[in-house]
Design a protein around this motif. Structure first.
Motif, PDB file in Angstrom:
ATOM      1  N   ALA A   1     -70.743  54.720  46.422  1.00 29.74           N
ATOM      2  CA  ALA A   1     -71.061  54.427  47.820  1.00 29.74           C
ATOM      3  C   ALA A   1     -70.311  55.340  48.784  1.00 29.74           C
ATOM      4  CB  ALA A   1     -70.740  52.966  48.131  1.00 29.74           C
ATOM      5  N   LEU A   2     -69.159  55.857  48.358  1.00 25.69           N
ATOM      6  CA  LEU A   2     -68.351  56.717  49.232  1.00 25.69           C
ATOM      7  C   LEU A   2     -69.038  58.041  49.529  1.00 25.69           C
ATOM      8  CD1 LEU A   2     -64.792  56.163  47.677  1.00 25.69           C
ATOM      9  CD2 LEU A   2     -65.781  55.071  49.699  1.00 25.69           C
ATOM     10  N   GLY A   3     -70.005  58.428  48.684  1.00 25.33           N
ATOM     11  CA  GLY A   3     -70.713  59.677  48.910  1.00 25.33           C
ATOM     12  C   GLY A   3     -72.193  59.500  49.121  1.00 25.33           C
ATOM     13  N   THR A   4     -72.615  58.291  49.477  1.00 25.76           N
ATOM     14  CA  THR A   4     -74.037  57.978  49.637  1.00 25.76           C
ATOM     15  C   THR A   4     -74.405  57.883  51.114  1.00 25.76           C
ATOM     16  OG1 THR A   4     -74.123  56.811  47.524  1.00 25.76           O
ATOM     17  CG2 THR A   4     -75.828  56.288  49.136  1.00 25.76           C
ATOM     18  N   TYR A   5     -75.463  58.568  51.498  1.00 28.57           N
ATOM     19  CA  TYR A   5     -75.946  58.555  52.883  1.00 28.57           C
ATOM     20  C   TYR A   5     -77.460  58.391  52.869  1.00 28.57           C
ATOM     21  CZ  TYR A   5     -71.301  60.168  53.938  1.00 28.57           C
ATOM     22  OH  TYR A   5     -69.936  60.246  54.042  1.00 28.57           O
ATOM     23  N   GLY A   6     -77.951  57.460  53.679  1.00 28.03           N
ATOM     24  CA  GLY A   6     -79.382  57.200  53.706  1.00 28.03           C
ATOM     25  C   GLY A   6     -79.918  56.763  52.363  1.00 28.03           C
ATOM     26  N   GLY A   7     -79.052  56.111  51.581  1.00 27.36           N
ATOM     27  CA  GLY A   7     -79.461  55.627  50.275  1.00 27.36           C
ATOM     28  C   GLY A   7     -79.497  56.682  49.191  1.00 27.36           C
ATOM     29  N   ARG A   8     -79.068  57.905  49.487  1.00 27.88           N
ATOM     30  CA  ARG A   8     -79.103  59.004  48.524  1.00 27.88           C
ATOM     31  C   ARG A   8     -77.682  59.497  48.252  1.00 27.88           C
ATOM     32  NH1 ARG A   8     -84.261  59.241  46.572  1.00 27.88           N
ATOM     33  NH2 ARG A   8     -84.156  61.506  46.206  1.00 27.88           N
ATOM     34  N   PRO A   9     -77.331  59.783  46.980  1.00 29.01           N
ATOM     35  CA  PRO A   9     -75.987  60.251  46.652  1.00 29.01           C
ATOM     36  C   PRO A   9     -75.841  61.759  46.880  1.00 29.01           C
ATOM     37  CG  PRO A   9     -77.251  59.994  44.639  1.00 29.01           C
ATOM     38  CD  PRO A   9     -78.153  59.569  45.767  1.00 29.01           C
ATOM     39  N   TYR A  10     -74.828  62.132  47.632  1.00 30.76           N
ATOM     40  CA  TYR A  10     -74.558  63.543  47.897  1.00 30.76           C
ATOM     41  C   TYR A  10     -73.181  63.984  47.398  1.00 30.76           C
ATOM     42  CZ  TYR A  10     -78.693  63.694  50.898  1.00 30.76           C
ATOM     43  OH  TYR A  10     -79.984  63.654  51.369  1.00 30.76           O
ATOM     44  N   GLY A  11     -72.250  63.061  47.340  1.00 31.81           N
ATOM     45  CA  GLY A  11     -70.900  63.415  46.925  1.00 31.81           C
ATOM     46  C   GLY A  11     -70.418  62.542  45.786  1.00 31.81           C
ATOM     47  N   LEU A  12     -69.612  63.132  44.897  1.00 30.77           N
ATOM     48  CA  LEU A  12     -68.938  62.370  43.851  1.00 30.77           C
ATOM     49  C   LEU A  12     -67.468  62.269  44.233  1.00 30.77           C
ATOM     50  CD1 LEU A  12     -70.392  63.827  40.505  1.00 30.77           C
ATOM     51  CD2 LEU A  12     -71.202  61.878  41.856  1.00 30.77           C
ATOM     52  N   ALA A  13     -66.990  61.048  44.440  1.00 31.59           N
ATOM     53  CA  ALA A  13     -65.584  60.867  44.806  1.00 31.59           C
ATOM     54  C   ALA A  13     -64.695  61.505  43.739  1.00 31.59           C
ATOM     55  CB  ALA A  13     -65.268  59.385  44.950  1.00 31.59           C
ATOM     56  N   PHE A  14     -63.768  62.341  44.182  1.00 31.15           N
ATOM     57  CA  PHE A  14     -62.868  63.041  43.269  1.00 31.15           C
ATOM     58  C   PHE A  14     -61.471  62.427  43.286  1.00 31.15           C
ATOM     59  CE2 PHE A  14     -59.536  66.371  43.102  1.00 31.15           C
ATOM     60  CZ  PHE A  14     -59.583  66.642  41.743  1.00 31.15           C
TER      61      PHE A  14
END
Length: 424
Positions: free
Chosen positions: A130-143
């Motif tokens: 959820a930390l990298g999700t925007y508009g229901g789409r995943p863009y980032g993987l929390a590192f």
């Protein structure tokens, strides 16, 4: 003899033609990666490169010069986007990912995740995704993820009559103890609150811990000027007025704590390894939970996420393998042991071969883990002016710290500045 040689040569040639000869040298794909905060991450990323290339001999990792800090990372990447010099993978602050999503620079990771078998079973939990999700789409993987914690100089606290093992849980108690440390003299500093790191993260920590929020739920109006924000700015004012907190830079506050002159220091859990090296056994120290006055307190989840900027399919595939490695169980274990951040992956913490025994030996790392139930998103302001808003908040906080403005006036000016920068 010559006939035998010719026969042998012919046989060798025939073998090579059908694929039985020496294999040609394998071509390696090199991916470019850029990350921030070299003083924290350089050693970690050196180890990640070694282990990743060992497990993926067809790939090589090239690191571009480390970004100085999170805001610099975002500004640099936005310039790189214009000049078409973006890295294939960039580590960006959790609250600044939105800039790259809104500008369609970050790659939607949905197609890559859909090809994975049991993605959640690999340790990628919904809460971290959820930390990298925007508009229901995943863009980032929390590192790397963090919460603010309190660093305590046991020796100074004991000299001041306090008990480090029973550290105060309220700001009032912290202030009383800090003043007793101040009274020791000898240039000792009772308290420093690292208000300036990453622009507004520690400001969000105060507002959220008082039960507040940065903006209304519909993101139409600011909310940090409501009662929780008023209590937060007054608390900062009391640190200066009632406790005599000096106006230190982040570097100076680190030097003061590592030198044994700072008794109570609020900072990110990310500096645990740096603190271990900085203190170097000169005195005993520990960590404590961040005070949360409430009601319904939360703490912002700091740290960085891996974003994919690669545009060519082959480089995207290589970038994905690297992103998955550094945020997976093995990468998370390397990252945690080399910093102080919490693992973004759910598997290592209970695995004896990864982090279970490490946490048993390093109790300071457990403090942030104990605050997991309080974690909420590090707020990203909407629109194109996110970075300008962060700077505006920092500038107004500065006026409260240097006493050029009263706390309530600083908050009012902060609200006015941010309002001007929000989308209309």
């Amino acid at each position: 003899m010559r006939r035998q040689f010719m026969k042998g040569s012919a046989a060798a040639l025939a073998t090579a033609l059908v694929g039985g000869g020496p294999a040609p040298a394998q071509t390696r794909t090199t991916i470019n990666v850029q990350y921030p905060l070299g003083f924290i991450f350089d050693k970690v990323f050196a180890t990640l490169k070694t282990e990743f290339e060992k497990a993926n001999p067809d790939l090589a990792v090239n690191y571009l010069p480390a970004y100085k800090e999170y805001e610099d990372a975002a500004q640099t990447a936005l310039r790189q986007a214009i000049t078409k010099q973006l890295p294939d993978v960039a580590l960006q602050a959790i609250n600044l990912q939105r800039l790259f999503v809104d500008r369609k620079i970050a790659v939607d990771l949905t197609p890559f995740i859909e090809k994975e078998k049991d993605w959640q079973g690999q340790g990628f939990s919904p809460s971290m995704m959820a930390l990298g999700t925007y508009g229901g789409r995943p863009y980032g993987l929390a590192f790397a993820v963090s919460t603010p914690i309190v660093y305590i100089n046991d020796d100074l606290v004991q000299k001041a009559g306090g008990d480090p093992a029973n550290f105060p849980t309220t700001w009032g108690g912290v202030f009383d103890l800090a003043n007793k440390i101040n009274a020791l003299g000898n240039d000792n500093i009772g308290l420093f609150y690292s208000w300036a790191i990453t622009g507004n993260w520690m400001w969000q920590a105060l507002v959220f811990s008082h039960g507040g929020r940065m903006m209304s739920e519909d993101e139409k109006t600011i909310a940090f000027d409501k009662e929780p924000g008023k209590k937060s700015i007054e608390l900062l004012g009391r640190m200066v007025r009632d406790v005599g907190m000096p106006n230190l830079s982040p570097d100076s506050s680190r030097a003061a704590f590592f030198g044994g002159k700072l008794g109570i220091w609020t900072e990110s859990t990310s500096l645990l390894r740096v603190a271990d090296e900085g203190v170097a056994g000169k005195f005993k120290w520990r960590t404590a939970r961040f005070p949360v006055p409430g009601p319904n307190p939360k703490l912002p989840t700091g740290g960085a996420s891996a974003l994919m900027f690669a545009t060519e399919p082959a480089r995207q595939a290589a970038a994905w393998r690297f992103m998955k490695f550094i945020t997976g169980p093995e990468g998370a274990t390397i990252m945690v042991k080399g910093t102080g951040y919490m693992p973004p992956n759910s598997l290592p913490a209970t695995n004896p071969a990864m982090l279970k025994d490490f946490y048993a030996e390093k109790p300071n790392h457990l403090t942030s883990l104990s605050q997991q139930s309080l974690m909420t998103a590090w707020y990203a302001f909407p629109g194109d002016n996110n970075l300008k808003i962060i700077q505006a908040i920092k500038d107004r906080l500065q006026t409260a710290i240097d006493k050029s403005a009263a706390p309530d006036a600083a908050l009012a000016a902060m609200a006015a500045d941010v309002n001007k920068l929000l989308p209309k």
